[in-house]
Each structure stands twice: as structure tokens, then as C-alpha cells.
Write a protein that holds these residues in place. Structure first.
Motif, PDB file in Angstrom:
ATOM      1  N   GLU A 177      10.041   7.558   7.159  1.00  0.00           N
ATOM      2  CA  GLU A 177       9.132   7.998   8.220  1.00  0.00           C
ATOM      3  C   GLU A 177       7.659   7.950   7.782  1.00  0.00           C
ATOM      4  O   GLU A 177       6.766   7.924   8.623  1.00  0.00           O
ATOM      5  N   LYS A 178       7.403   7.927   6.485  1.00  0.00           N
ATOM      6  CA  LYS A 178       6.030   7.865   5.982  1.00  0.00           C
ATOM      7  C   LYS A 178       5.485   6.440   5.936  1.00  0.00           C
ATOM      8  O   LYS A 178       4.288   6.243   5.759  1.00  0.00           O
ATOM      9  N   LEU A 179       6.372   5.453   6.097  1.00  0.00           N
ATOM     10  CA  LEU A 179       5.934   4.059   6.106  1.00  0.00           C
ATOM     11  C   LEU A 179       5.139   3.773   7.374  1.00  0.00           C
ATOM     12  O   LEU A 179       5.320   4.440   8.398  1.00  0.00           O
ATOM     13  N   PRO A 180       4.276   2.750   7.346  1.00  0.00           N
ATOM     14  CA  PRO A 180       3.621   2.330   8.588  1.00  0.00           C
ATOM     15  C   PRO A 180       4.679   1.968   9.636  1.00  0.00           C
ATOM     16  O   PRO A 180       5.765   1.486   9.282  1.00  0.00           O
ATOM     17  N   GLU A 181       4.370   2.185  10.877  1.00  0.00           N
ATOM     18  CA  GLU A 181       5.309   1.966  11.982  1.00  0.00           C
ATOM     19  C   GLU A 181       5.928   0.568  11.942  1.00  0.00           C
ATOM     20  O   GLU A 181       7.127   0.406  12.147  1.00  0.00           O
ATOM     21  N   THR A 182       5.107  -0.447  11.648  1.00  0.00           N
ATOM     22  CA  THR A 182       5.621  -1.819  11.632  1.00  0.00           C
ATOM     23  C   THR A 182       6.683  -2.002  10.555  1.00  0.00           C
ATOM     24  O   THR A 182       7.671  -2.697  10.765  1.00  0.00           O
TER      25      THR A 182
ATOM     26  N   LYS B  11      14.434   0.040   9.505  1.00  0.00           N
ATOM     27  CA  LYS B  11      15.489   0.634  10.338  1.00  0.00           C
ATOM     28  C   LYS B  11      16.348  -0.440  10.989  1.00  0.00           C
ATOM     29  O   LYS B  11      17.570  -0.309  11.069  1.00  0.00           O
ATOM     30  N   GLY B  12      15.707  -1.503  11.480  1.00  0.00           N
ATOM     31  CA  GLY B  12      16.469  -2.587  12.093  1.00  0.00           C
ATOM     32  C   GLY B  12      17.392  -3.279  11.110  1.00  0.00           C
ATOM     33  O   GLY B  12      18.549  -3.565  11.402  1.00  0.00           O
TER      34      GLY B  12
ATOM     35  N   LEU C 245       7.403  -5.321   1.418  1.00  0.00           N
ATOM     36  CA  LEU C 245       6.416  -4.264   1.184  1.00  0.00           C
ATOM     37  C   LEU C 245       7.032  -2.876   1.350  1.00  0.00           C
ATOM     38  O   LEU C 245       6.775  -1.974   0.554  1.00  0.00           O
ATOM     39  N   ALA C 246       7.847  -2.724   2.389  1.00  0.00           N
ATOM     40  CA  ALA C 246       8.474  -1.424   2.646  1.00  0.00           C
ATOM     41  C   ALA C 246       9.401  -1.035   1.498  1.00  0.00           C
ATOM     42  O   ALA C 246       9.399   0.116   1.051  1.00  0.00           O
TER      43      ALA C 246
ATOM     44  N   LEU D  75       9.193   2.220  -0.835  1.00  0.00           N
ATOM     45  CA  LEU D  75      10.323   3.145  -0.933  1.00  0.00           C
ATOM     46  C   LEU D  75      10.718   3.358  -2.394  1.00  0.00           C
ATOM     47  O   LEU D  75      11.010   4.483  -2.803  1.00  0.00           O
ATOM     48  N   LYS D  76      10.718   2.278  -3.165  1.00  0.00           N
ATOM     49  CA  LYS D  76      11.067   2.405  -4.597  1.00  0.00           C
ATOM     50  C   LYS D  76      10.067   3.309  -5.314  1.00  0.00           C
ATOM     51  O   LYS D  76      10.446   4.118  -6.155  1.00  0.00           O
TER      52      LYS D  76
END
Length: 189
Positions: A135-140, A146-147, A175-176, A180-181
Motif C-alpha cells: 500500500e506504500k508503493l506508488p499507485e501505478t 496486485k494484478g 521497481l516495485a 518491497l525487498k
């Protein structure tokens, strides 16, 4: 459709799609343009499925973007062929950029561990922590993570679903995962 179709008729159909989401008008547009787009695409792509994909993607974009057509700025055929050209360029870039598909090999162990590591998902707090970090990641980037991981969509499906080039999907996912790592530490693959 045996009668000759003219510019005025094409404009009427495009406007009906744009303003009323008229499926019958779209059907007429599809019947008019699909064979022409397929013929052009066959000259640019090595196989029938890629050429057919250009037809589908072009006509999907015509449906979604019909409101952008302005008959005062140009012919309906010019507008639809411009949409087709953009889809063709995106598809050709995708084919040329297939080296990027090697990136999915780098990501695959992460996806496999996320699915098979029962301890991390059986632990409710661990799952909650993971979701809070996502949830802290940028929306994009959230959309792509999630997808890909939760909705189990392929990168190609996400590209179509989000109407983005495949390379953009891959970059956002890479990038995400890196973010996360950093947040979760090395003990969370």
C-alpha cells in the motif's frame, strides 16, 4: 454491407459509438475496418495471430477512444488508421523488446516463493505486513503488483488491462519488487 460507405456514414457511426456507446454502429465500423486492418497487419507481422491481435487492439481502442475523434480535424479513416498505426508500433516494440522477457525469469522465483511459501501466507501478521508495504508503493506500481501476484494476471494481460506498453509493466514490476525487498528485508523473497 453491400452499399458503398462514405466519410459521412463513418463519422456518424464513430459519433454514435462516442456519444451513445452504440454497439450496432461499432459493429458497422468493425465490419468496415477489420478486413482492411488485417490486410495491412499481415504485411507487418510474421504470423496471423499477431495480425489479428492488431485488429482486436485497434478496434478496442476505437471503442474506448471514439470520443477523441473530431470530424472537423480529419477523416474517420485517417483517425482509425492512426489508432492502428499506434497499436502496430506498440506491438512491433513488444516483439523487438522480447529480450525484456528474460526479466520475467528473474521475477519468477519471487512469484513462486510468494505462492508456495505457506509460512509467509499462513502467518496472518506477515500477510498484513506485506499488504501494508504494498500500500506504500506508488499507485501505478500497486496496480501492477496486485494484478500480477494477487489476480494472477500475466504481464501481457496487465499491459492490455491497463492500456500500457509491456515494457512499462515490466519496469513498474521490477521497481516495485526492489522497493518491497528493501522494506521487507532479505528474508522475504
Amino acid at each position: 454491407m453491400s452499399e458503398k460507405i462514405d466519410h459521412t456514414q463513418l463519422c456518424q457511426w464513430l459519433n454514435a459509438v462516442a456519444n451513445q456507446r452504440d454497439k450496432q454502429a461499432f459493429t458497422h465500423l468493425f465490419e468496415f475496418f477489420a478486413p482492411k486492418i488485417l490486410r495491412i497487419s499481415r504485411g507487418k507481422f510474421p504470423n496471423e495471430s499477431q495480425a489479428s491481435e492488431v485488429v482486436q487492439e485497434t478496434m478496442s481502442n476505437v471503442w474506448r477512444k471514439a470520443h477523441l475523434f473530431d470530424e472537423n480535424k480529419g477523416a474517420a479513416t485517417t483517425w482509425v488508421y492512426t489508432v492502428m498505426r499506434n497499436v502496430t508500433f506498440d506491438s512491433l516494440r513488444k516483439i523487438k523488446g522480447n529480450q525484456e522477457d528474460n526479466l520475467s525469469d528473474d521475477i519468477w522465483p519471487l512469484a513462486e516463493n510468494a505462492v508456495t511459501n505457506d509460512e509467509s501466507f499462513d502467518d496472518h501478521l506477515g500477510k498484513r505486513q506485506l499488504l501494508s508495504v504494498i500500500e506504500k508503493l506508488p499507485e501505478t506500481q500497486q496496480q501492477v503488483v496486485k494484478g500480477f501476484y494477487f489476480m494472477e494476471m500475466s504481464q501481457e494481460q496487465l499491459a492490455v488491462h491497463l492500456n500500457l506498453p509491456l515494457g512499462t509493466i515490466k519496469s513498474r514490476l521490477r521497481l516495485a519488487i526492489a522497493k518491497l525487498k528493501l522494506q521487507l528485508g532479505d528474508n522475504h523473497d
